[in-house]
Scaffold this motif. Structure first.
Motif, short mmCIF file in Angstrom:
data_model
loop_
_atom_site.label_atom_id
_atom_site.label_comp_id
_atom_site.label_asym_id
_atom_site.label_seq_id
_atom_site.Cartn_x
_atom_site.Cartn_y
_atom_site.Cartn_z
N THR A 25 0.84 -1.20 0.00
CA THR A 25 0.00 0.00 0.00
C THR A 25 0.88 1.25 0.00
O THR A 25 2.05 1.21 0.40
CB THR A 25 -0.91 0.03 1.24
OG1 THR A 25 -0.09 0.18 2.41
CG2 THR A 25 -1.76 -1.24 1.34
N VAL A 26 0.31 2.34 -0.40
CA VAL A 26 1.02 3.62 -0.37
C VAL A 26 1.32 4.00 1.08
O VAL A 26 2.37 4.58 1.36
CB VAL A 26 0.22 4.72 -1.11
CG1 VAL A 26 0.89 6.07 -0.97
CG2 VAL A 26 0.07 4.35 -2.58
N PRO A 36 5.21 11.58 5.02
CA PRO A 36 3.74 11.51 5.04
C PRO A 36 3.22 10.96 3.71
O PRO A 36 3.84 11.12 2.66
CB PRO A 36 3.31 12.97 5.20
CG PRO A 36 4.52 13.71 5.64
CD PRO A 36 5.70 12.94 5.15
N GLN A 37 2.05 10.32 3.76
CA GLN A 37 1.43 9.79 2.54
C GLN A 37 1.25 10.90 1.50
O GLN A 37 1.43 10.68 0.31
CB GLN A 37 0.09 9.14 2.87
CG GLN A 37 -0.56 8.49 1.65
CD GLN A 37 -1.99 8.09 1.91
OE1 GLN A 37 -2.79 8.93 2.34
NE2 GLN A 37 -2.29 6.83 1.69
N ARG A 38 0.93 12.08 1.96
CA ARG A 38 0.72 13.22 1.06
C ARG A 38 2.00 13.51 0.25
O ARG A 38 1.92 13.87 -0.92
CB ARG A 38 0.31 14.44 1.87
CG ARG A 38 -0.05 15.62 1.04
CD ARG A 38 -0.66 16.72 1.86
NE ARG A 38 0.20 17.05 3.00
CZ ARG A 38 -0.14 17.88 3.97
NH1 ARG A 38 -1.32 18.45 3.96
NH2 ARG A 38 0.68 18.15 4.95
N PHE A 44 4.44 11.21 -6.71
CA PHE A 44 3.97 10.09 -7.53
C PHE A 44 2.44 10.07 -7.46
O PHE A 44 1.88 9.47 -6.54
CB PHE A 44 4.55 8.77 -7.03
CG PHE A 44 6.05 8.75 -6.97
CD1 PHE A 44 6.79 8.48 -8.11
CD2 PHE A 44 6.72 9.01 -5.78
CE1 PHE A 44 8.17 8.46 -8.06
CE2 PHE A 44 8.10 8.99 -5.72
CZ PHE A 44 8.83 8.73 -6.87
N PRO A 45 1.76 10.71 -8.40
CA PRO A 45 0.30 10.81 -8.35
C PRO A 45 -0.42 9.45 -8.30
O PRO A 45 -1.52 9.36 -7.77
CB PRO A 45 -0.07 11.56 -9.63
CG PRO A 45 1.17 12.30 -10.00
CD PRO A 45 2.31 11.45 -9.53
N ALA A 46 0.18 8.41 -8.83
CA ALA A 46 -0.43 7.07 -8.80
C ALA A 46 0.63 6.06 -8.36
O ALA A 46 1.82 6.26 -8.56
CB ALA A 46 -0.96 6.70 -10.18
N LYS A 47 0.18 5.00 -7.77
CA LYS A 47 1.08 3.95 -7.30
C LYS A 47 1.92 3.41 -8.45
O LYS A 47 3.11 3.10 -8.27
CB LYS A 47 0.24 2.84 -6.65
CG LYS A 47 1.02 1.72 -6.02
CD LYS A 47 0.03 0.78 -5.32
CE LYS A 47 0.58 -0.59 -5.15
NZ LYS A 47 -0.40 -1.50 -4.56
N GLU A 48 1.35 3.32 -9.63
CA GLU A 48 2.08 2.82 -10.81
C GLU A 48 3.31 3.68 -11.12
O GLU A 48 4.30 3.19 -11.63
CB GLU A 48 1.17 2.78 -12.03
CG GLU A 48 0.06 1.75 -11.95
CD GLU A 48 -1.15 2.23 -11.13
OE1 GLU A 48 -1.21 3.43 -10.76
OE2 GLU A 48 -2.02 1.40 -10.85
N ASP A 49 3.23 4.97 -10.82
CA ASP A 49 4.35 5.86 -11.07
C ASP A 49 5.59 5.48 -10.26
O ASP A 49 6.72 5.76 -10.67
CB ASP A 49 3.97 7.32 -10.78
CG ASP A 49 2.88 7.83 -11.71
OD1 ASP A 49 2.88 7.42 -12.90
OD2 ASP A 49 2.04 8.62 -11.26
#
Length: 124
Positions: A25-26, A36-38, A44-49
Motif C-alpha cells: 500500500t502507499v 507523510p502519505q501526502r 507520484f500521483p499514482a502507485k504505478e508511477d
C-alpha cells in the motif's frame, strides 16, 4: 527534495519485490520511507508511477547523453555513445530494474502466465 523522491522510489521497489505490487500500500511505502502519505502522492500521483520511476530516470539520463553529442555525429554513432555513457541495459542496474518491474507486477490478477513463471527467478 530529489533525495526524498529517490528514497521513496527505492523503498517502493523494495516493498514491491518483497510483498508484491498488489499487497503493498502507499501507506506502507510512506511509513517505510518515513514521509507523510501526502508527500508520496505529491511526487507520484499514482502507485504505478513508483514502479516506473527508475525507468524514467534511465530515460532522462539517455536523453541528456544524446543531447551532449556533437551535431555532426551520425545518429547511430550518437546513440552508441549515449548508451555507452549511460551504460548498457545489463549494467548500472538497468537489467535489475527491468527484472524488478517484471517481478513486482507478476502478482497482478491480469499478469501473463510467463510473467508469473519468471517472477521468482527475477526476484533473487
Amino acid at each position: 527534495m530529489r533525495r526524498t523522491r529517490e528514497d521513496m522510489a527505492r523503498t517502493a521497489a523494495r516493498l514491491f519485490l518483497t510483498q508484491g505490487y498488489e499487497r503493498t500500500t502507499v501507506d506502507q511505502i510512506a511509513d517505510a520511507a518515513e514521509v507523510p502519505q501526502r508527500t508520496v502522492f505529491r511526487h507520484f500521483p499514482a502507485k504505478e508511477d513508483l514502479v516506473l520511476a527508475p525507468l524514467n530516470a534511465s530515460g532522462d539520463a539517455l536523453v541528456t547523453a544524446l543531447r551532449s553529442r556533437p551535431e555532426e555525429e551520425s545518429p547511430m554513432r550518437a546513440m552508441r555513445a549515449a548508451f555507452g555513457a549511460v551504460g548498457p541495459p545489463h549494467s548500472a542496474g538497468g537489467r535489475r530494474i527491468r527484472c524488478r518491474c517484471v517481478a513486482a507486477s507478476a502478482d497482478r490478477p491480469d499478469a501473463e502466465p510467463e510473467r508469473r513463471t519468471a517472477a521468482p527467478r527475477l526476484r533473487s
